[in-house]
Design an enzyme around this catalytic site. Structure first.
Site, PDB file in Angstrom:
ATOM      1  CB  SER A  72      -0.914   0.022   1.224  1.00  0.00           C
ATOM      2  OG  SER A  72      -1.656  -1.170   1.322  1.00  0.00           O
TER       3      SER A  72
HETATM    4  N1  SAH Z   1      -1.048  -4.803   3.902  1.00  0.00           N
HETATM    5  C1  SAH Z   1      -0.332  -5.155   2.694  1.00  0.00           C
HETATM    6  C2  SAH Z   1      -1.134  -4.835   1.462  1.00  0.00           C
HETATM    7  C3  SAH Z   1      -1.055  -5.933   0.473  1.00  0.00           C
HETATM    8  S1  SAH Z   1      -2.254  -5.867  -0.821  1.00  0.00           S
HETATM    9  C4  SAH Z   1       1.024  -4.513   2.673  1.00  0.00           C
HETATM   10  O1  SAH Z   1       1.301  -3.644   3.515  1.00  0.00           O
HETATM   11  O2  SAH Z   1       1.844  -4.875   1.832  1.00  0.00           O
HETATM   12  C5  SAH Z   1      -3.592  -6.782  -0.121  1.00  0.00           C
HETATM   13  C6  SAH Z   1      -3.335  -8.219   0.211  1.00  0.00           C
HETATM   14  O3  SAH Z   1      -4.594  -8.782   0.576  1.00  0.00           O
HETATM   15  C7  SAH Z   1      -2.802  -9.087  -0.919  1.00  0.00           C
HETATM   16  O4  SAH Z   1      -1.616  -9.682  -0.522  1.00  0.00           O
HETATM   17  C8  SAH Z   1      -3.910 -10.126  -1.138  1.00  0.00           C
HETATM   18  O5  SAH Z   1      -3.409 -11.407  -1.462  1.00  0.00           O
HETATM   19  C9  SAH Z   1      -4.596 -10.146   0.205  1.00  0.00           C
HETATM   20  N2  SAH Z   1      -5.959 -10.637   0.206  1.00  0.00           N
HETATM   21  C10 SAH Z   1      -6.951 -10.419  -0.705  1.00  0.00           C
HETATM   22  N3  SAH Z   1      -8.082 -11.043  -0.339  1.00  0.00           N
HETATM   23  C11 SAH Z   1      -7.801 -11.684   0.839  1.00  0.00           C
HETATM   24  C12 SAH Z   1      -8.563 -12.527   1.701  1.00  0.00           C
HETATM   25  N4  SAH Z   1      -9.844 -12.831   1.466  1.00  0.00           N
HETATM   26  N5  SAH Z   1      -7.946 -13.002   2.810  1.00  0.00           N
HETATM   27  C13 SAH Z   1      -6.652 -12.709   3.089  1.00  0.00           C
HETATM   28  N6  SAH Z   1      -5.894 -11.935   2.299  1.00  0.00           N
HETATM   29  C14 SAH Z   1      -6.460 -11.426   1.179  1.00  0.00           C
END
Ligand code: SAH
Length: 222
Positions: A72
């Protein structure tokens, strides 16, 4: 916060001066929570991205982390974290979407215990190594579909989701403690809102914080 060990400090585009400049910019853009700014100043975002992207780690943008996912944008990380902290100190926090682990690393020093779930196993394992490198021992990770939350450790004072469902999953609301706050993007790609939901004695209070663009929340694991 304590100084970073030498090997995590970075040089040039990943140096402390570069982190300081990012924090200065966040402040100018309206992030005023000093605890959040302090943690962001001392957390090396460059270790949460591929080495080839390290020189861009302190730009205020989302960056690819593989598997079609992104780390993010720092402003959004700061904004969401500050929104959760507004009601006071946080004991237990649930994160849905560990991704790179960066958001978890920012919350960890500001909370008692962080529980973070990720549906893509290789991302989870990589995040686990990075959080260990930073010696953040109060983050617990699980490979699962986070739209079901993590009932075992509920209720949570705060819940943060970093992937956007079309609607707030009922399970997350159920796992929110009285007075607890949930911050997450909601809506279809392109028209998402960052919402803050608070559990009050009267029910769930809803506030829209921003327009945002997150990856979608998907079901199942892989
Ligand atoms: N907080 C992260 C943001 C990553 S993007 C950071 O700081 O890097 C969002 C993430 O949510 C992705 O890795 C994706 O695989 C995950 N995601 C999407 N749907 C999800 C679900 N139902 N359960 C768990 N993770 C999920």
């Amino acid at each position: 916060m304590k100084r970073l060990p030498e090997h995590l400090q970075g040089i040039g585009m990943t140096s402390q001066r570069t982190r300081d400049r990012l924090v200065q910019r966040l402040q100018e853009e309206g992030i005023h929570n000093l605890q959040v700014l302090d943690v962001m100043r001392h957390t090396p975002r460059h270790i949460f991205v591929d080495e080839a992207l390290a020189s861009r780690a302190y730009e205020d943008t989302a960056l690819p982390i593989g598997h079609g996912q992104t780390i993010s944008q720092p402003y959004v990380v700061a904004r969401m974290t500050a929104a959760l902290l507004e009601s006071g100190p946080l004991d237990r926090v649930l994160e849905v979407g560990t991704g790179s682990g960066y958001q978890a690393a920012i919350i960890a020093p500001l909370a008692g215990e962080v529980y973070s779930v990720e549906r893509i196993r290789p991302l989870l394992e990589q995040a686990r190594r990075r959080l260990a490198e930073l010696q953040l021992r109060n983050v617990r990770l699980k490979h699962s579909d986070g739209s079901w939350g993590w009932p075992e450790f509920a209720p949570y004072d705060a819940i943060i989701a970093t992937a956007a469902p079309e609607q707030v999953p009922e399970a997350l609301l159920q796992q929110l403690a009285p007075g607890g706050r949930l911050v997450m993007p909601v809506g279809p790609q392109g028209v998402q809102e960052l919402v803050l939901l608070t559990r009050t004695a009267e029910g769930i209070e809803r506030q829209v914080l921003d327009r945002v663009s997150f990856v979608p929340m998907l079901g199942g694991t892989r």
